[in-house]
Design a protein around this motif. Structure first.
Motif, short mmCIF file in Angstrom:
data_model
loop_
_atom_site.label_atom_id
_atom_site.label_comp_id
_atom_site.label_asym_id
_atom_site.label_seq_id
_atom_site.Cartn_x
_atom_site.Cartn_y
_atom_site.Cartn_z
N ILE A 274 0.83 -1.21 0.00
CA ILE A 274 0.00 0.00 0.00
C ILE A 274 0.86 1.25 0.00
O ILE A 274 0.63 2.20 -0.77
CB ILE A 274 -0.95 -0.01 1.21
CG1 ILE A 274 -2.00 -1.12 1.06
CG2 ILE A 274 -1.64 1.35 1.35
CD1 ILE A 274 -2.87 -1.30 2.27
N ARG A 275 1.92 1.24 0.84
CA ARG A 275 2.79 2.42 0.91
C ARG A 275 3.60 2.57 -0.38
O ARG A 275 3.75 3.69 -0.90
CB ARG A 275 3.74 2.28 2.11
CG ARG A 275 4.72 3.45 2.23
CD ARG A 275 5.47 3.41 3.54
NE ARG A 275 4.55 3.56 4.67
CZ ARG A 275 4.97 3.62 5.94
NH1 ARG A 275 6.25 3.49 6.23
NH2 ARG A 275 4.10 3.78 6.91
N PHE A 276 4.12 1.45 -0.90
CA PHE A 276 4.94 1.52 -2.12
C PHE A 276 4.13 2.04 -3.30
O PHE A 276 4.57 2.96 -4.01
CB PHE A 276 5.50 0.12 -2.44
CG PHE A 276 6.23 0.05 -3.74
CD1 PHE A 276 7.52 0.54 -3.84
CD2 PHE A 276 5.63 -0.49 -4.87
CE1 PHE A 276 8.21 0.48 -5.06
CE2 PHE A 276 6.30 -0.55 -6.08
CZ PHE A 276 7.60 -0.06 -6.17
N PHE A 277 2.95 1.46 -3.53
CA PHE A 277 2.14 1.89 -4.67
C PHE A 277 1.57 3.30 -4.45
O PHE A 277 1.34 4.02 -5.41
CB PHE A 277 1.02 0.90 -4.93
CG PHE A 277 1.49 -0.39 -5.55
CD1 PHE A 277 2.00 -0.39 -6.83
CD2 PHE A 277 1.45 -1.58 -4.84
CE1 PHE A 277 2.44 -1.57 -7.41
CE2 PHE A 277 1.89 -2.75 -5.40
CZ PHE A 277 2.40 -2.76 -6.69
N GLY A 278 1.37 3.69 -3.18
CA GLY A 278 0.94 5.06 -2.91
C GLY A 278 2.01 6.06 -3.32
O GLY A 278 1.72 7.12 -3.90
N ILE A 279 3.29 5.72 -3.01
CA ILE A 279 4.40 6.60 -3.40
C ILE A 279 4.59 6.60 -4.91
O ILE A 279 4.77 7.66 -5.54
CB ILE A 279 5.70 6.17 -2.69
CG1 ILE A 279 5.57 6.38 -1.17
CG2 ILE A 279 6.90 6.96 -3.22
CD1 ILE A 279 6.74 5.83 -0.38
N MET A 280 4.55 5.41 -5.51
CA MET A 280 4.77 5.31 -6.96
C MET A 280 3.68 6.03 -7.74
O MET A 280 3.93 6.56 -8.82
CB MET A 280 4.83 3.84 -7.36
CG MET A 280 6.09 3.12 -6.92
SD MET A 280 7.58 3.95 -7.54
CE MET A 280 7.35 3.85 -9.31
N VAL B 89 4.65 8.70 -10.61
CA VAL B 89 4.18 8.61 -11.99
C VAL B 89 3.42 9.88 -12.38
O VAL B 89 3.60 10.42 -13.49
CB VAL B 89 3.29 7.37 -12.18
CG1 VAL B 89 2.63 7.38 -13.55
CG2 VAL B 89 4.12 6.10 -12.01
N ILE B 90 2.57 10.36 -11.47
CA ILE B 90 1.82 11.60 -11.76
C ILE B 90 2.78 12.76 -11.97
O ILE B 90 2.62 13.56 -12.92
CB ILE B 90 0.84 11.90 -10.61
CG1 ILE B 90 -0.29 10.87 -10.59
CG2 ILE B 90 0.26 13.32 -10.76
CD1 ILE B 90 -1.23 11.02 -9.40
N ALA B 91 3.81 12.86 -11.12
CA ALA B 91 4.78 13.96 -11.24
C ALA B 91 5.53 13.87 -12.57
O ALA B 91 5.73 14.89 -13.26
CB ALA B 91 5.76 13.92 -10.08
N VAL B 92 5.94 12.66 -12.97
CA VAL B 92 6.65 12.49 -14.24
C VAL B 92 5.77 12.88 -15.42
O VAL B 92 6.19 13.58 -16.35
CB VAL B 92 7.14 11.03 -14.38
CG1 VAL B 92 7.68 10.79 -15.79
CG2 VAL B 92 8.22 10.74 -13.35
N LEU B 93 4.51 12.45 -15.39
CA LEU B 93 3.59 12.77 -16.48
C LEU B 93 3.31 14.27 -16.56
O LEU B 93 3.22 14.84 -17.65
CB LEU B 93 2.28 11.99 -16.31
CG LEU B 93 2.37 10.47 -16.49
CD1 LEU B 93 1.03 9.82 -16.21
CD2 LEU B 93 2.83 10.12 -17.89
N VAL B 94 3.16 14.91 -15.39
CA VAL B 94 2.92 16.36 -15.38
C VAL B 94 4.11 17.11 -15.96
O VAL B 94 3.95 18.02 -16.78
CB VAL B 94 2.62 16.84 -13.94
CG1 VAL B 94 2.66 18.36 -13.87
CG2 VAL B 94 1.26 16.33 -13.47
N VAL B 95 5.32 16.72 -15.55
CA VAL B 95 6.52 17.38 -16.07
C VAL B 95 6.65 17.16 -17.58
O VAL B 95 6.93 18.09 -18.34
CB VAL B 95 7.79 16.86 -15.34
CG1 VAL B 95 9.05 17.38 -16.03
CG2 VAL B 95 7.78 17.29 -13.89
#
Length: 288
Positions: free
Chosen positions: A8-14, A18-24
């Motif tokens: 849960i923690r790992f996929f929450g961070i990932m 992923v959102i940050a990479v896509l936004v950039v």
């Protein structure tokens, strides 16, 4: 930490990574385009990789050149923006005028081959535009519509009606039939049901389709070049921007300013219609 807790923690961070990479990846090209448009050309040549601009370097000369008429030494984009607006809005309104009753008929009426109609419309849209260019050019030249904005609007309608019908049909099919039956019991005709019942409920889909058609007409280049190349006074903004890109003497900062001017109307329309695009107007309409 348990295995479930770690996942849960790992996929929450990932998820946020992923959102940050896509936004950039999405925002940075637009940011750099805007940055270059407000940068003096000499500063750009000295340090093209710098991704910020100081207050002392900030310049709107590129926009001044783009938005100044050709007679006054500019690039004449206001006239091109007007032409693009006429063509895009005209194509959008006329496409919806044809596509709305067509999509409703396909989604509600039963006739021979109605299941194949949607696939046929989509197939027509996927037909390569380059194969239609020469026949259309010959036909419109004989009809006296070559170099005319009206002729370009007709071409865009032929391109966008199939996909507009395909998009609207899928949404009209989700409108509960019981609502239409209730309206019919109250004495509404088929046209009144479409105008007073279905269209208000389908407003998000109609708006999304209208924006899609507008963007197709606003950004289209091939047919604009084919029909309007000989008439500079009728050039659309996409055609004008391509002429800037081909001009050796035109600074890249001016080209970027033209790109911003080309992009801005679509962005403003999208944010202006955001509520209708995201709001589910049919939510909870069919109860009991």
């Amino acid at each position: 930490m348990t295995r479930d807790g770690f996942q849960i923690r790992f996929f929450g961070i990932m998820r946020w990574v992923v959102i940050a990479v896509l936004v950039v990846a999405t925002v940075f090209p637009f940011y750099y385009m805007l940055l270059l448009s407000v940068k003096p050309i000499d500063e750009l040549l000295l340090d093209p990789g710098r991704i910020w601009v100081s207050v002392s370097e900030f310049s709107v000369d590129s926009y001044r050149s783009v938005l100044t008429s050709v007679e006054n030494g500019g690039q004449g984009f206001p006239l091109m923006l007007r032409n693009s607006a006429i063509v895009s809005i005209g194509a959008m309104l006329l496409t919806l005028l044809v596509a709305i009753p067509g999509a409703y008929a396909v989604s509600r009426l039963r006739f021979t081959g109605h299941r194949k109609v949607s696939a046929l419309f989509l197939g027509v849209y996927l037909f390569p535009a380059t194969l239609l260019a020469v026949p259309l050019f010959v036909m419109f030249a004989k009809a006296g519509l070559q170099g005319s904005l009206v002729g370009l609007i007709i071409v865009y309608i032929a391109q966008t009606v199939p996909v507009a019908i395909y998009m609207l049909r899928s949404y009209f099919s989700t409108v509960p039939i019981s609502i239409e039956e209730a309206a019919a019991l109250d004495g509404c005709s088929r046209f009144q049901i479409l105008r007073k019942v279905v269209l208000p409920l389908a407003a998000p889909s109609v708006m999304a389709t209208a924006l899609y058609v507008f963007m197709i007409a606003w950004n289209e280049f091939l047919f604009a070049l084919l029909f309007l190349a000989a008439e500079p006074d009728h050039w659309t903004v996409s055609l004008g921007l391509q002429q800037l890109a081909n001009g050796v003497e035109v600074p890249k900062t001016v080209l970027m300013a033209g790109s911003v001017v080309l992009t801005l109307p679509v962005v403003l329309m999208f944010y202006g219609a955001e509520r209708l695009l995201t709001e589910g107007l049919t939510s909870g309409a069919d109860k009991g």
